[in-house]
Design a protein around this motif. Structure first.
Motif, PDB file in Angstrom:
ATOM      1  N   LEU A 247      43.771   1.358  50.093  1.00 25.61           N
ATOM      2  CA  LEU A 247      44.951   2.213  50.278  1.00 25.61           C
ATOM      3  C   LEU A 247      45.509   2.662  48.931  1.00 25.61           C
ATOM      4  O   LEU A 247      45.873   3.832  48.757  1.00 25.61           O
ATOM      5  CB  LEU A 247      46.021   1.474  51.091  1.00 25.61           C
ATOM      6  CG  LEU A 247      45.711   1.319  52.590  1.00 25.61           C
ATOM      7  CD1 LEU A 247      46.678   0.347  53.252  1.00 25.61           C
ATOM      8  CD2 LEU A 247      45.770   2.678  53.291  1.00 25.61           C
ATOM      9  N   CYS A 251      45.604   6.522  47.806  1.00 31.56           N
ATOM     10  CA  CYS A 251      46.917   7.113  47.507  1.00 31.56           C
ATOM     11  C   CYS A 251      46.907   7.751  46.128  1.00 31.56           C
ATOM     12  O   CYS A 251      47.460   8.829  45.923  1.00 31.56           O
ATOM     13  CB  CYS A 251      47.998   6.035  47.538  1.00 31.56           C
ATOM     14  SG  CYS A 251      48.902   6.055  49.061  1.00 31.56           S
ATOM     15  N   ALA A 258      44.845   8.672  52.131  1.00 32.49           N
ATOM     16  CA  ALA A 258      45.332   7.401  52.692  1.00 32.49           C
ATOM     17  C   ALA A 258      45.861   7.619  54.107  1.00 32.49           C
ATOM     18  O   ALA A 258      45.697   6.767  54.985  1.00 32.49           O
ATOM     19  CB  ALA A 258      46.411   6.822  51.795  1.00 32.49           C
ATOM     20  N   SER A 259      46.464   8.791  54.347  1.00 31.47           N
ATOM     21  CA  SER A 259      47.003   9.080  55.691  1.00 31.47           C
ATOM     22  C   SER A 259      45.889   9.157  56.726  1.00 31.47           C
ATOM     23  O   SER A 259      46.087   8.778  57.880  1.00 31.47           O
ATOM     24  CB  SER A 259      47.757  10.407  55.704  1.00 31.47           C
ATOM     25  OG  SER A 259      48.782  10.370  54.773  1.00 31.47           O
ATOM     26  N   TYR A 261      42.974   7.565  56.421  1.00 34.15           N
ATOM     27  CA  TYR A 261      42.387   6.211  56.480  1.00 34.15           C
ATOM     28  C   TYR A 261      43.166   5.316  57.445  1.00 34.15           C
ATOM     29  O   TYR A 261      42.563   4.555  58.213  1.00 34.15           O
ATOM     30  CB  TYR A 261      42.411   5.629  55.062  1.00 34.15           C
ATOM     31  CG  TYR A 261      41.852   4.241  54.884  1.00 34.15           C
ATOM     32  CD1 TYR A 261      40.557   4.046  54.402  1.00 34.15           C
ATOM     33  CD2 TYR A 261      42.627   3.117  55.157  1.00 34.15           C
ATOM     34  CE1 TYR A 261      40.045   2.771  54.203  1.00 34.15           C
ATOM     35  CE2 TYR A 261      42.127   1.830  54.970  1.00 34.15           C
ATOM     36  CZ  TYR A 261      40.838   1.664  54.498  1.00 34.15           C
ATOM     37  OH  TYR A 261      40.337   0.405  54.299  1.00 34.15           O
ATOM     38  N   ARG A 262      44.515   5.414  57.406  1.00 32.65           N
ATOM     39  CA  ARG A 262      45.346   4.447  58.154  1.00 32.65           C
ATOM     40  C   ARG A 262      45.050   4.412  59.657  1.00 32.65           C
ATOM     41  O   ARG A 262      44.739   3.334  60.183  1.00 32.65           O
ATOM     42  CB  ARG A 262      46.836   4.743  57.929  1.00 32.65           C
ATOM     43  CG  ARG A 262      47.327   4.397  56.539  1.00 32.65           C
ATOM     44  CD  ARG A 262      48.792   4.829  56.372  1.00 32.65           C
ATOM     45  NE  ARG A 262      49.164   4.787  54.970  1.00 32.65           N
ATOM     46  CZ  ARG A 262      49.496   3.686  54.297  1.00 32.65           C
ATOM     47  NH1 ARG A 262      49.517   2.526  54.918  1.00 32.65           N
ATOM     48  NH2 ARG A 262      49.810   3.748  53.030  1.00 32.65           N
ATOM     49  N   ILE A 266      43.307   1.365  61.761  1.00 34.49           N
ATOM     50  CA  ILE A 266      44.020   0.646  62.840  1.00 34.49           C
ATOM     51  C   ILE A 266      43.111   0.545  64.076  1.00 34.49           C
ATOM     52  O   ILE A 266      43.054  -0.501  64.737  1.00 34.49           O
ATOM     53  CB  ILE A 266      45.371   1.335  63.161  1.00 34.49           C
ATOM     54  CG1 ILE A 266      46.353   1.044  62.016  1.00 34.49           C
ATOM     55  CG2 ILE A 266      45.940   0.856  64.493  1.00 34.49           C
ATOM     56  CD1 ILE A 266      47.672   1.789  62.084  1.00 34.49           C
ATOM     57  N   ARG A 287      47.522  -4.627  60.742  1.00 33.63           N
ATOM     58  CA  ARG A 287      48.251  -3.499  61.350  1.00 33.63           C
ATOM     59  C   ARG A 287      49.532  -3.209  60.575  1.00 33.63           C
ATOM     60  O   ARG A 287      49.874  -2.051  60.344  1.00 33.63           O
ATOM     61  CB  ARG A 287      48.596  -3.818  62.809  1.00 33.63           C
ATOM     62  CG  ARG A 287      47.412  -3.695  63.761  1.00 33.63           C
ATOM     63  CD  ARG A 287      47.883  -3.666  65.204  1.00 33.63           C
ATOM     64  NE  ARG A 287      46.759  -3.800  66.116  1.00 33.63           N
ATOM     65  CZ  ARG A 287      46.484  -4.886  66.834  1.00 33.63           C
ATOM     66  NH1 ARG A 287      47.263  -5.947  66.770  1.00 33.63           N
ATOM     67  NH2 ARG A 287      45.438  -4.906  67.629  1.00 33.63           N
ATOM     68  N   LEU A 290      48.694  -1.465  57.373  1.00 31.12           N
ATOM     69  CA  LEU A 290      48.212  -0.101  57.597  1.00 31.12           C
ATOM     70  C   LEU A 290      49.311   0.823  58.121  1.00 31.12           C
ATOM     71  O   LEU A 290      49.241   2.045  57.942  1.00 31.12           O
ATOM     72  CB  LEU A 290      47.035  -0.118  58.583  1.00 31.12           C
ATOM     73  CG  LEU A 290      45.755  -0.722  57.998  1.00 31.12           C
ATOM     74  CD1 LEU A 290      44.788  -1.140  59.102  1.00 31.12           C
ATOM     75  CD2 LEU A 290      45.095   0.268  57.044  1.00 31.12           C
TER      76      LEU A 290
END
Ligand SMILES: NC(=O)c1ccc[n+]([C@@H]2O[C@H](COP(=O)([O-])OP(=O)(O)OC[C@H]3O[C@@H](n4cnc5c(N)ncnc54)[C@H](OP(=O)(O)O)[C@@H]3O)[C@@H](O)[C@H]2O)c1
Length: 293
Positions: A247, A251, A258-259, A261-262, A266, A287, A290
């Protein structure tokens, strides 16, 4: 409608699917007799690839020439195309969209045609390549009657494909699923290569040379063991420290990386938990890491 063996097949729309499907049907011994399209040059290109196929002079001559007419136009043009053609009783109008319901052919049905949908789960780019890829693929079939279903299922088998029925109302969900398996896979690989480029790793072509064998290996593992067991990586191992580093690195390259990836990560947590590879506490820790923006 004539018996299946004697069906005369035509195409309205001579793009990627029209050409690929026409080639495959012609090679399977079907009579692909006529084609029409928005531009004559596209229709001529399809006709040139399929022995015995001619460019229809008019919508009337196209419909008259066929027992089965594939409407291989973009999804948004199917209803208009169906409404523009002079259908007759007994002819079969078939769209090849994955997402459109049969209602999109209502104009043809009201004019006496039988209707159906025939969606090959194949990425059509080069028509010859796509024609070969149809063998071994799955074709989603939906029809207005069991007789029509038997005809389309039989045509699917003739080109080496496996027909499958998609229940009415389920086509859009089915089509979304196909996007994950093909289009979105391309998005993810593009993202993976973009990370190399932004991070300054390797030279031209290195990312795809490195990542494609990895992706192929993952697909082989999925084919062998199923997606949950095949999934490897930091989340499958429950390595929170490594996920934190991912992350931070993404970023720094671009917060939008990163957005993306999250939410994918999850989902990976859900899979790892569901297959017993991490416990509920580790899943909760991952969780909450993330979920932080
Ligand atoms: N591409 C895929 O991988 C794929 C896979 C499975 C199913 N499908 C489905 O197959 C259908 C066709 O997709 P495609 O990829 O073959 O599209 P495409 O390559 O864009 O070809 C569409 C064809 O329809 C013609 N056309 C466009 N607008 C038209 C209109 N308003 N009236 C009459 N003809 C029109 C085009 O005309 P001209 O060339 O004559 O200008 C072109 O020949 C879609 O329903 C799509 O969802 C696509």
């Amino acid at each position: 409608m004539r018996s299946r063996q004697l069906l005369r097949i035509g195409f309205f729309g001579a793009g990627r699917v029209g050409q690929g499907l026409a080639i495959a049907l012609g090679e399977a011994g079907h009579a692909v007799v006529a084609v029409g399209s928005r531009s004559r040059s596209s229709a001529e290109a399809l006709a040139a690839r399929v022995p015995g196929c001619v460019v229809a002079d008019s919508p009337q001559s196209l419909v008259n020439a066929c027992d089965l007419l594939f409407l291989t136009v973009p999804d948004d043009a199917i209803a208009t195309a169906a409404a523009s053609l002079p259908w007759r009783r007994g002819v079969l109008a078939v769209h090849t969209s994955g997402a459109a319901e049969l209602a999109v052919l209502d104009a043809a049905r009201q004019a006496g045609a039988d209707v159906g949908a025939f969606h090959p789960l194949v990425m059509f780019s080069d028509p010859q390549v796509a024609a070969r890829a149809l063998a071994g693929s799955t074709v989603a079939v939906e029809t207005s009657s069991t007789g029509v279903a038997a005809t389309l299922e039989s045509i699917a088998r003739d080109i080496g494909a496996n027909p499958i029925a998609v229940p009415a109302g389920a086509r859009a969900a089915y089509h979304a699923s196909a996007h994950y398996a093909a289009g979105f896979l391309c998005v993810l690989l593009n993202e993976a290569e973009e990370i190399w480029r932004r991070a300054g790793i390797g030279g031209p072509g290195d990312a795809s040379r490195a990542l494609l064998p990895l992706a192929r290996g993952a697909l082989d593992a999925v084919a062998r063991d199923g997606p949950a067991a095949a999934m490897q990586g930091a989340i499958a191992r429950g390595d929170i420290g490594t996920v934190k580093k991912h992350l931070q690195a993404l970023c720094a390259l671009d917060p939008s990386m990163a957005s993306l990836y999250r939410p994918i990560a999850i989902r990976a947590v859900d899979i790892a938990l569901g297959s017993g590879r991490i416990d509920a506490n580790r899943a909760d820790e991952l969780r909450s890491l993330l979920a932080k923006a």
